[in-house]
Scaffold this motif. Structure first.
Motif, PDB file in Angstrom:
ATOM      1  N   ALA A 333       0.826  -1.209   0.000  1.00 39.82           N
ATOM      2  CA  ALA A 333       0.000   0.000   0.000  1.00 39.82           C
ATOM      3  C   ALA A 333       0.856   1.254   0.000  1.00 39.82           C
ATOM      4  O   ALA A 333       0.580   2.226  -0.724  1.00 39.82           O
ATOM      5  CB  ALA A 333      -0.931  -0.018   1.210  1.00 39.82           C
ATOM      6  N   LEU A 334       1.948   1.252   0.811  1.00 42.37           N
ATOM      7  CA  LEU A 334       2.842   2.415   0.837  1.00 42.37           C
ATOM      8  C   LEU A 334       3.527   2.627  -0.509  1.00 42.37           C
ATOM      9  O   LEU A 334       3.698   3.768  -0.964  1.00 42.37           O
ATOM     10  CB  LEU A 334       3.885   2.239   1.941  1.00 42.37           C
ATOM     11  N   LEU A 335       3.970   1.560  -1.156  1.00 43.80           N
ATOM     12  CA  LEU A 335       4.589   1.689  -2.480  1.00 43.80           C
ATOM     13  C   LEU A 335       3.623   2.286  -3.487  1.00 43.80           C
ATOM     14  O   LEU A 335       4.003   3.138  -4.308  1.00 43.80           O
ATOM     15  CB  LEU A 335       5.082   0.320  -2.953  1.00 43.80           C
ATOM     16  N   LEU A 336       2.399   1.833  -3.450  1.00 45.53           N
ATOM     17  CA  LEU A 336       1.411   2.393  -4.371  1.00 45.53           C
ATOM     18  C   LEU A 336       1.178   3.873  -4.114  1.00 45.53           C
ATOM     19  O   LEU A 336       1.084   4.679  -5.046  1.00 45.53           O
ATOM     20  CB  LEU A 336       0.089   1.623  -4.238  1.00 45.53           C
ATOM     21  N   ILE A 337       1.101   4.252  -2.832  1.00 39.43           N
ATOM     22  CA  ILE A 337       0.906   5.668  -2.501  1.00 39.43           C
ATOM     23  C   ILE A 337       2.107   6.497  -2.953  1.00 39.43           C
ATOM     24  O   ILE A 337       1.964   7.585  -3.523  1.00 39.43           O
ATOM     25  CB  ILE A 337       0.662   5.824  -0.991  1.00 39.43           C
ATOM     26  N   GLY A 338       3.346   5.996  -2.696  1.00 41.92           N
ATOM     27  CA  GLY A 338       4.541   6.719  -3.118  1.00 41.92           C
ATOM     28  C   GLY A 338       4.627   6.884  -4.619  1.00 41.92           C
ATOM     29  O   GLY A 338       4.970   7.952  -5.130  1.00 41.92           O
ATOM     30  N   ILE A 343       4.354  10.317  -9.463  1.00 42.99           N
ATOM     31  CA  ILE A 343       3.773  10.590 -10.782  1.00 42.99           C
ATOM     32  C   ILE A 343       3.065  11.937 -10.778  1.00 42.99           C
ATOM     33  O   ILE A 343       3.188  12.745 -11.698  1.00 42.99           O
ATOM     34  CB  ILE A 343       2.821   9.463 -11.180  1.00 42.99           C
ATOM     35  N   PHE A 344       2.323  12.204  -9.696  1.00 41.66           N
ATOM     36  CA  PHE A 344       1.597  13.479  -9.603  1.00 41.66           C
ATOM     37  C   PHE A 344       2.562  14.665  -9.587  1.00 41.66           C
ATOM     38  O   PHE A 344       2.357  15.675 -10.252  1.00 41.66           O
ATOM     39  CB  PHE A 344       0.724  13.468  -8.344  1.00 41.66           C
ATOM     40  N   LYS A 345       3.665  14.521  -8.808  1.00 35.80           N
ATOM     41  CA  LYS A 345       4.646  15.599  -8.725  1.00 35.80           C
ATOM     42  C   LYS A 345       5.312  15.854 -10.058  1.00 35.80           C
ATOM     43  O   LYS A 345       5.494  17.004 -10.486  1.00 35.80           O
ATOM     44  CB  LYS A 345       5.685  15.249  -7.659  1.00 35.80           C
ATOM     45  N   ARG A 346       5.684  14.779 -10.775  1.00 30.86           N
ATOM     46  CA  ARG A 346       6.329  14.952 -12.079  1.00 30.86           C
ATOM     47  C   ARG A 346       5.386  15.578 -13.100  1.00 30.86           C
ATOM     48  O   ARG A 346       5.768  16.429 -13.890  1.00 30.86           O
ATOM     49  CB  ARG A 346       6.835  13.602 -12.580  1.00 30.86           C
ATOM     50  N   ARG A 347       4.136  15.148 -13.066  1.00 28.68           N
ATOM     51  CA  ARG A 347       3.174  15.743 -13.996  1.00 28.68           C
ATOM     52  C   ARG A 347       2.983  17.228 -13.731  1.00 28.68           C
ATOM     53  O   ARG A 347       2.919  18.035 -14.653  1.00 28.68           O
ATOM     54  CB  ARG A 347       1.838  15.015 -13.883  1.00 28.68           C
TER      55      ARG A 347
END
Length: 481
Positions: A333-338, A343-347
């Motif tokens: 779950a933590l890996l998915l959140i990270g 991805i959000f930050k790069r976008r």
């Protein structure tokens, strides 16, 4: 499914009693209550469900139902009076008279399961649908009557909810016309309204959905005999056809066997004569079958349970396995959140860079332009960072009109040729800057920029803070014009 015959006991709430009636709650209790000893005294079987309604008046019973219009009304005849007589019982179905029956007064006896009225295809019967039965009782000073039950034929494909069904009663219709029963060869109808055989192996087969079945029949003679019944594929069960007492010649509608606690579902019960042909025959009066309730029917059509994917209690999971599963789930779950945050930050960063000229990830370059209302000084880097021949450079001052001011240079005159080439390149760059400025002026866009001229070659990477301040990097030898 074809029709069946439903039993309606005297306690059924659908019955409407008019006049004076008394409920008899237990006909086998041997109390002072009228009718309490009927089961012991009757030569025609026990009272149905051990309950009756008793009257000595002129009264009625009404009953509304949906069915084929074929029916029978049954009661008990009491011979308590030494010079008594039977009451007059008459019935109408939808206002039309039905069959009524006169019997001899049973002095000193109590005869149960006695047919009082009947509606069939000849008299009283009509088309299938909703009907109203009216039972009229006319008593005399030395008469009384005990009402027991009604049995009637249903419509096609009836619904069930634990009702008791009657089958094989030849007093009402031919026994072979009951949908639940089939007879082998060798069975005959008797004058007493029963169906009998004395042929060994001859069977009556009954199919039904229910949980219990009882057989009632007539017995005769002083010598007993045997028969058997078989439920589905189980082993046959032998039962006795008992001899009657010496002072009697026959008994009617006696209980011969009951098989109960059957599994929920459809069953096939076969009854066979397997006794001596010279002794009493197997004489069937009727069957009683208990139908399935709504809950039992629902259990038959409910979906099959899903396979149990959890280990059984006999082999529980170890604590280590349980802990591993929990930790693994948390890490995943933590890996998915990270990953989602990255991805959000790069976008978002790419979207910011998309509005900058020459926008490359990680590399920010800015156009060489100026603001009309400020003077910007172009300075060299410190002498400690530049080659000796470039330590003495020039400072260019831009006036608000955007024209190049004076340039003061120092150093070796031999650098003139190099400076001339730089001036030519600067002229080309100034043309491009002027074109960009005209585009900005047309869109009424003005931005404030800080310019830094470098004396060494190469592009510069600037941080997000410098971008927000409008920092512009100028290559060596160029002016901001």
């Amino acid at each position: 499914m074809p029709t069946v015959w439903f039993m309606v006991d005297d306690t059924d709430p659908r019955l409407t009693y008019s006049g004076s009636w008394t409920a008899v709650n237990n006909t086998g209790s041997f109390t002072n209550e009228p009718g309490s000893d009927f089961d012991e005294e009757s030569r025609t079987g026990s009272v149905y469900n051990n309950t009756l309604h008793y009257t000595t008046g002129n009264v009625t019973i009404s009953f509304r139902f949906n069915g084929s219009s074929y029916l029978g009304v049954y009661g008990t005849q009491d011979g308590i009076f030494s010079n008594g007589q039977l009451p007059f019982i008459s019935c109408t179905l939808d206002g039309v008279p039905t069959w009524s029956f006169d019997d001899a007064y049973p002095t000193g006896l109590a005869n149960s399961n006695m047919l009082a009225c009947r509606a069939d295809s000849r008299i009283g019967g009509s088309s299938p649908g909703e009907h109203e039965l009216l039972i009229n009782v006319t008593n005399y000073p030395n008469s009384d009557w005990y009402f027991d039950y009604i049995t009637y034929e249903s419509l096609n494909n009836p619904a069930f909810n634990g009702e008791v069904l009657q089958a094989g009663n030849a007093e009402l219709i031919d026994a072979s016309n009951y949908s639940m029963i089939t007879f082998d060869a060798g069975w005959t109808d008797t004058r007493n309204g029963t169906t009998a055989t004395n042929i060994p192996g001859s069977k009556a087969i009954l199919k039904f959905n229910g949980t219990s079945l009882s057989l009632y029949g007539d017995t005769s003679g002083n010598v007993s005999n045997t028969a058997s019944y078989q439920v589905d594929n189980e082993e046959p069960v032998v039962f006795q056809l008992p001899a009657v007492p010496p002072d009697l010649t026959s008994l009617a509608k006696q209980l011969l066997f009951t098989t109960s606690n059957l599994s929920v579902g459809e069953h096939t019960v076969s009854v066979a004569f397997n006794g001596s042909q010279s002794a009493m025959p197997l004489d069937i009066a009727y069957f009683y079958a208990t139908s399935l309730t709504n809950a039992q029917q629902a259990s038959l059509i409910s979906p099959s349970p899903r396979p149990n994917l959890v280990q059984s209690a006999t082999s529980p999971l170890s604590h280590g396995v349980i802990a591993g599963v929990i930790i693994g789930s948390i890490v995943a779950a933590l890996l998915l959140i990270g990953a989602a945050a990255l991805i959000f930050k790069r976008r978002r960063r790419n979207m910011q860079l998309a509005g900058m000229p020459f926008g490359y990830p990680g590399l920010i370059t800015t156009p060489f332009r100026y603001q009309d209302d400020i003077n910007i000084s172009v300075h060299s880097k410190s002498s400690t960072d530049t080659p000796p021949n470039l330590q003495s450079f020039y400072t260019t001052t831009l006036d608000p009109s955007g024209e190049q001011g004076t340039a003061q240079t120092g150093g070796d005159p031999a650098n003139g040729l190099a400076n001339l080439k730089l001036q030519q390149r600067l002229a080309v760059l100034q043309g491009e800057i002027a074109h960009r400025d005209r585009q900005l002026a047309e869109g009424s866009v003005q931005q404030e920029r800080a310019f830094t001229v470098h004396i060494d070659s190469g592009l510069r990477q600037i941080g997000e803070e410098e971008v927000s301040l409008g920092m512009v990097e100028v290559p060596p030898g160029y002016t901001v014009d």
